[in-house]
Design an enzyme around this catalytic site. Sequence first.
Site, short mmCIF file in Angstrom:
data_model
loop_
_atom_site.label_atom_id
_atom_site.label_comp_id
_atom_site.label_asym_id
_atom_site.label_seq_id
_atom_site.Cartn_x
_atom_site.Cartn_y
_atom_site.Cartn_z
N CYS A 64 7.10 43.77 -85.82
CA CYS A 64 6.42 44.59 -85.12
C CYS A 64 5.64 44.21 -83.74
O CYS A 64 5.18 43.07 -83.68
CB CYS A 64 4.93 44.90 -86.31
SG CYS A 64 3.77 45.72 -85.51
N CYS A 67 1.79 43.28 -84.10
CA CYS A 67 1.26 41.97 -85.00
C CYS A 67 2.24 40.96 -85.16
O CYS A 67 2.04 39.84 -85.72
CB CYS A 67 0.66 42.46 -86.01
SG CYS A 67 1.50 43.06 -87.44
N CYS A 113 3.56 49.93 -90.19
CA CYS A 113 3.59 48.46 -90.36
C CYS A 113 2.77 48.16 -91.59
O CYS A 113 1.43 48.59 -91.20
CB CYS A 113 3.28 47.52 -89.16
SG CYS A 113 3.08 45.93 -89.61
N CYS A 116 -0.62 45.81 -90.16
CA CYS A 116 -1.36 46.31 -89.05
C CYS A 116 -1.41 47.87 -89.05
O CYS A 116 -2.34 48.42 -88.24
CB CYS A 116 -1.18 45.55 -87.67
SG CYS A 116 0.43 46.34 -86.80
N CYS A 138 14.28 55.99 -88.57
CA CYS A 138 14.05 56.06 -87.20
C CYS A 138 13.07 55.63 -86.37
O CYS A 138 11.85 56.09 -86.69
CB CYS A 138 14.28 57.79 -87.11
SG CYS A 138 14.28 58.43 -85.30
#
Length: 150
Positions: A64, A67, A113, A116, A138
């Site tokens: 991510c 984070c 995610c 976060c 996607c």
Amino acid sequence: MAAATYRGGMTSHATEPAPTVDKTDEQWRQQLNDEEFAVLRQAATERPFTGEYVDTETEGVYQCRACGAELFRSDTKFGSHCGWPSFYAPSESDAVILREDSTLGMTRVEVLCRACHSHLGHVFHGEGYATPTDDRYCINSVSLTLEPKA
């Protein structure tokens, strides 16, 4: 496939686990550039075929961008030719949150995610790709960073 019947299971805002990385919008704005903030924190979508990782074949771990949590591994990435990086599964089953998304006059499954709650993209099932899961995560390139395999 309608989001309400997505086999991966979805959460609602009320049942989602609390983020382990929790910042104010101002803190996110200080950390992310304008495009990253728009996609990750406001659920925008980058233009197709413009992202850094659309055609990347480098082995490694996708994290991510907000984070640093591990989200996907390169061995699950495949060429879907849709304009965004596509994966057939997250690196761990609990790496992402799936949430019904009824924006833009359609029902889809949003991918966030877990750490976060940043917007990553959407997942689609049953499109006929020859993958072990028949899923296509996607994902916006701008929501990811790639840690190449050592």
